[in-house]
Structure formats: structure tokens, C-alpha cells
Enzyme design. Structure first.
Site, PDB file in Angstrom:
ATOM      1  N   ASN A 223      40.021  43.543  36.938  1.00 28.71           N
ATOM      2  CA  ASN A 223      41.699  43.337  36.563  1.00 28.71           C
ATOM      3  C   ASN A 223      41.756  44.200  35.571  1.00 28.71           C
ATOM      4  O   ASN A 223      41.347  43.848  34.287  1.00 28.71           O
ATOM      5  CB  ASN A 223      41.741  41.890  36.209  1.00 28.71           C
ATOM      6  CG  ASN A 223      43.191  41.638  36.044  1.00 28.71           C
ATOM      7  OD1 ASN A 223      43.979  42.502  35.913  1.00 28.71           O
ATOM      8  ND2 ASN A 223      43.572  40.393  35.839  1.00 28.71           N
TER       9      ASN A 223
ATOM     10  N   ARG B 297      42.571  44.074  41.098  1.00 30.12           N
ATOM     11  CA  ARG B 297      44.043  43.213  41.222  1.00 30.12           C
ATOM     12  C   ARG B 297      44.952  44.286  40.864  1.00 30.12           C
ATOM     13  O   ARG B 297      44.823  45.073  40.026  1.00 30.12           O
ATOM     14  CB  ARG B 297      43.870  42.243  40.135  1.00 30.12           C
ATOM     15  CG  ARG B 297      45.198  41.745  39.771  1.00 30.12           C
ATOM     16  CD  ARG B 297      45.184  40.717  38.637  1.00 30.12           C
ATOM     17  NE  ARG B 297      46.586  40.120  38.913  1.00 30.12           N
ATOM     18  CZ  ARG B 297      47.091  39.928  37.556  1.00 30.12           C
ATOM     19  NH1 ARG B 297      46.649  40.543  36.345  1.00 30.12           N
ATOM     20  NH2 ARG B 297      48.443  39.386  37.625  1.00 30.12           N
TER      21      ARG B 297
ATOM     22  N   HIS C 247      51.485  36.244  41.085  1.00 31.01           N
ATOM     23  CA  HIS C 247      50.287  35.048  41.044  1.00 31.01           C
ATOM     24  C   HIS C 247      49.989  34.786  42.673  1.00 31.01           C
ATOM     25  O   HIS C 247      49.489  33.510  42.860  1.00 31.01           O
ATOM     26  CB  HIS C 247      50.901  33.689  40.483  1.00 31.01           C
ATOM     27  CG  HIS C 247      51.172  33.527  38.928  1.00 31.01           C
ATOM     28  ND1 HIS C 247      51.979  32.993  38.098  1.00 31.01           N
ATOM     29  CD2 HIS C 247      50.522  34.277  38.193  1.00 31.01           C
ATOM     30  CE1 HIS C 247      51.865  33.070  36.890  1.00 31.01           C
ATOM     31  NE2 HIS C 247      50.915  33.858  36.877  1.00 31.01           N
TER      32      HIS C 247
ATOM     33  N   ARG D  41      57.642  33.671  27.806  1.00 33.40           N
ATOM     34  CA  ARG D  41      58.866  34.070  28.748  1.00 33.40           C
ATOM     35  C   ARG D  41      59.805  33.356  29.013  1.00 33.40           C
ATOM     36  O   ARG D  41      59.399  31.856  29.025  1.00 33.40           O
ATOM     37  CB  ARG D  41      58.272  34.812  30.090  1.00 33.40           C
ATOM     38  CG  ARG D  41      57.376  35.780  30.093  1.00 33.40           C
ATOM     39  CD  ARG D  41      56.679  36.330  31.240  1.00 33.40           C
ATOM     40  NE  ARG D  41      55.502  37.006  31.222  1.00 33.40           N
ATOM     41  CZ  ARG D  41      54.647  36.678  32.165  1.00 33.40           C
ATOM     42  NH1 ARG D  41      54.986  36.094  33.137  1.00 33.40           N
ATOM     43  NH2 ARG D  41      53.689  37.342  31.858  1.00 33.40           N
TER      44      ARG D  41
ATOM     45  N   GLU E 159      41.124  33.190  40.970  1.00 32.43           N
ATOM     46  CA  GLU E 159      41.553  34.549  41.467  1.00 32.43           C
ATOM     47  C   GLU E 159      40.638  35.538  41.801  1.00 32.43           C
ATOM     48  O   GLU E 159      40.587  36.244  42.774  1.00 32.43           O
ATOM     49  CB  GLU E 159      42.913  35.071  40.570  1.00 32.43           C
ATOM     50  CG  GLU E 159      44.137  34.260  40.465  1.00 32.43           C
ATOM     51  CD  GLU E 159      45.004  34.435  39.477  1.00 32.43           C
ATOM     52  OE1 GLU E 159      44.467  33.954  38.434  1.00 32.43           O
ATOM     53  OE2 GLU E 159      45.873  35.265  39.468  1.00 32.43           O
TER      54      GLU E 159
END
Ligand code: AMP
Length: 404
Positions: free
Chosen positions: A7, A92, A181, A242, A386
Site C-alpha cells: 500500500n 492497493r 473502502h 474530514r 484489507e
């Protein structure tokens, strides 16, 4: 079969090496603060628990990935003896646009498309590409596979993914909901089906990935049919930094009346808002502690956070019709007894009935059911993974013979 998952972010690289035949992680690590004066590499060999920390500047992604390769190949680590032992590398990749709805073997054409999609994810896709380029150099024999964060949501119907703006903006410029996601939402959906001893196709789920970034997805028969993140990961739920949902007119106002530049507004909404903007802290543990000590701003932030999630659950119950299970995952979803209670308690009239004792006991790294016997909707805590999902999707491409 040894699969490396990478990643590669804008200033960090996370990696895990899996032995999928034995379903174990052999080694994992994190390269941090790439390009800064003080960088760091942390590498763990899982079997022995040995951890190595290198504090030194990491010039660029190439430098970072070379350090990773040296550590994986180190004579005393017993992880791999030659780069050729790694059968495939799963990368990823944040944005796959409408072009990628499946994990994909990386070719020059695939890289060109990922590059073309960079305006949609300017911080992420270029960093992902750098990771791919360097991995190809270091591990030339490994098959390189891209697993996209957006791919799972490509099954959404147009009524969910279109914005009500002039058609040309969609047709010519790709302005639509993409959702993110996806790897996590798909992984926990499959885990939920296994736990419920049912096929993913037979289930309707609402999956809440509540981490530092947060999104919630309506999953019908194993397919995403709506999700809270939109054109970018800024939309939807309240997150660590956020804002989530926001009337776009606020942006015009900030620009026209406060004279803020677009770059400043971008920073404000992505990095200085959410829980951080409301309380000065972005870690929910701190906010819960402050609320317990009577801090009103922290209490309000928790109420807003849970209320936003409840609104989406209500919306997705309307979208799905029947809901078999509500899944909590990621840092907050797996660990916060308070958030799960604040989300679920007011929803008992919709058949979502929490068992508070199970809620308190849950989240031990296992799949746990936390609903009461009369609940129509099962409430599950499912730890996400993940990296494992990326490794499995990568391996599935190899064994399906898609690779020559
Ligand atoms: P993730 O992005 O999935 O790693 O989630 C990270 C976030 O999970 C942190 O910023 C915390 O806000 C939250 N978190 C982790 N552990 C706990 C906990 N025990 N209670 C509440 N929140 C937690």
C-alpha cells in the site's frame, strides 16, 4: 504461495508478506515520512516477533521499497531467500474509475489508465504507481496485480451513483459517485456471510467501516448498491479530519465572503474538519474520554458522529428493503462500545436491537454478534483485513489462470 501486499501512499508505504497456503503473515512493515529529513522503517518478522527499526532519511519510494526488499531478504530473517519466491504482488490502488471493477493484472496499458485517473485521486494514484514501478524493478518475476478501492462499488445503479448535475459533467468528465473502502466492505461482507452460514448472494447487509476515514455501504446480494463516500473520500460520514456531508454552497461562501483559496478550503475540509474541527482531537478515544469528563464539545461531536451514521442506516434500510445484518468494522467500529451503543440504541423500533452486555464484551479481534434475541437485524462486529483481501484477490487471479 507467497504474496506481497503493498500500500504505497503519498509519504508512506505499508506492506505485508503472506504465505497464503498456510494463511499466515510472514512479515509486515511500514516505511514512513518518505522525502522528509527524518524517515523511519519498521519491519516485523511475525514468526519470531523480531522488530527492526531503521531511523534514517528515506529519499523516495524507490529507496523505501529497496529497504523493504533488503529486510525481507535479510539472511537471518528466514522470510524469503530470493526475490523470485514472491509469486505475486498485490498493490492497493485508490482510484479505478469506471475502468476497473475487478482486480487486474498490471500491464503498461493498465498503468497508463491508472495514470489517466490521477486527477480523480491526485495524492494517491501517482504514489500507487510509483510503488508499482519500483516493485516491477525489484521483483521482475512476480506478477503485479492492482486491487482498486473503488472496484466493489462499480455495481451501484445509476440512480445511486449519478449526481443531479448536467449530464455532460458525467459523460465527459466522470463526475459521479465512485465510493471507496471497497476492499474492506467486500471483505467484511464475505466474513458476515460465512459467519451467518449463508451465501453472500442471499444477504442484504449494511457495512459500516468506521476508522480514521469512514464510510457505510448498502450491500445487496453481495453487491454494493449505495455508499456514503462520493466523487472523493470527503463525502458522507463524519471522519477524523474530514467533514463528510456538506452543502456545496458553504464552499462558495468561504471563497466569496472569507476570501479563502480553493487550496485552503480543500485543506480545511479534508484535514482540519470532522472530529478534529469539532473538538481539537481526531482520535475517538480522546473524545470519548473528554466527553466522560463533561466536555460539551466532545459530547456534541459524539452525538453528531453517531447521528450521521444512523441517518445513513435509515437511508440504506429504505434502499435495501430487508436488512439481515449491520456490520461494524475498522478502528472505531471494532473497538468503540460507546459509538456502537449511540448508533444502535435509538434504532430499536427499526428492529436493530443491541444487547449491551454483548456490546461491552465484543470486539476481541473475532467476529462477534452483539444483538439481542428479539433483534430482526443481526448486529456484528467483524475485524476488517484489507491486506488479506488484497492478497486473496491477487492469488485468485493467479490460480484462475488469468495470468500466462
Ligand atoms: P483505522 O483507521 O481503522 O485504523 O481506525 C483508527 C481510529 O480508530 C483511531 O483514530 C481511533 O479514533 C479509533 N479507535 C481505535 N481504538 C479505539 C477504541 N478502543 N475506542 C474508540 N476508538 C478507537
Amino acid at each position: 504461495m507467497k504474496i506481497l501486499v503493498i500500500n504505497s501512499g503519498s509519504s508512506s508505504i505499508k506492506y505485508q508478506l503472506f504465505d497464503l497456503a498456510r494463511r499466515v503473515v510472514l512479515a509486515s512493515g511500514l516505511v514512513e515520512r518518505i522525502g522528509e529529513s527524518a524517515g523511519r522503517v519498521r519491519h516485523t518478522v511475525v514468526a519470531t516477533g523480531a522488530e527492526q527499526v531503521l531511523n534514517r532519511p528515506i529519499v523516495d519510494h524507490r529507496d523505501g521499497l529497496r529497504r523493504m526488499a533488503d529486510l525481507l531478504l535479510a539472511a537471518n530473517s528466514g522470510v524469503i531467500a530470493t526475490p523470485g519466491e514472491i509469486a505475486a504482488i498485490g498493490h492497493r490502488v485508490v482510484h479505478g474509475g469506471e475502468q476497473f471493477s475487478q482486480p487486474t493484472v498490471i500491464t503498461e496499458a493498465v498503468k497508463a489508465t491508472i495514470r489517466d485517473l490521477s486527477p480523480f485521486a491526485p495524492l494517491h494514484n501517482p504514489a500507487n504507481l510509483q510503488g508499482i514501478d519500483v516493485a516491477e524493478e525489484i521483483f521482475p518475476e512476480a506478477t503485479q496485480v492492482a486491487v482498486f478501492d473503488t472496484a466493489f462499488h462499480q455495481t451501484m445503479p445509476a440512480m445511486a451513483y449519478r449526481y443531479a448535475v448536467p449530464n455532460d459533467l458525467y459523460a465527459k468528465h466522470g463526475i459521479r459517485v465512485y465510493g471507496f473502502h471497497g476492499t474492506s466492505h467486500w471483505y467484511v461482507s464475505k466474513r458476515a456471510a460465512a459467519y451467518l452460514d449463508a451465501s453472500a448472494e442471499s444477504l442484504n447487509l449494511i457495512t459500516a467501516h468506521l476508522g480514521n476515514g469512514a464510510s457505510i455501504t448498502a450491500v445487496q446480494g453481495g453487491m454494493s448498491v449505495d455508499t456514503s463516500m462520493g466523487f472523493s473520500p470527503l463525502d458522507g460520514l463524519i471522519m477524523g479530519t474530514r467533514s463528510g456531508d456538506l452543502d456545496p454552497a458553504v464552499v462558495f461562501y468561504l471563497s466569496e465572503r472569507l476570501g479563502m483559496s480553493l487550496a485552503d478550503i480543500d485543506k480545511l475540509l479534508n484535514k482540519q474538519s470532522g472530529l478534529l474541527g469539532l473538538t481539537g482531537a481526531n482520535d475517538l478515544r480522546d473524545i470519548e474520554a473528554r466527553a466522560q469528563h463533561g466536555d460539551n464539545a466532545a459530547q456534541l461531536a459524539l452525538e453528531m458522529y453517531a447521528y450521521r451514521i444512523r441517518k445513513y442506516i435509515g437511508a440504506y434500510m429504505a434502499a435495501l428493503g430487508r436488512v439481515d445484518a449491520l456490520v461494524f468494522t475498522a478502528g472505531v467500529g471494532e473497538n468503540s462500545v460507546t459509538v456502537r451503543r449511540m448508533v444502535c440504541e435509538p434504532l430499536s423500533y427499526l428492529g436493530i436491537v443491541l444487547d449491551e452486555a454483548l456490546n461491552r464484551a465484543g470486539g476481541s479481534g473475532m467476529v462477534t454478534a452483539i444483538h439481542s434475541a428479539e433483534s430482526r437485524v443481526q448486529i456484528l462486529i467483524i475485524p476488517t483485513n484489507e491486506e488479506l483481501e488484497i492478497a486473496e484477490q491477487t492469488a485468485a487471479l493467479l490460480t484462475a489462470g488469468t495470468v500466462s
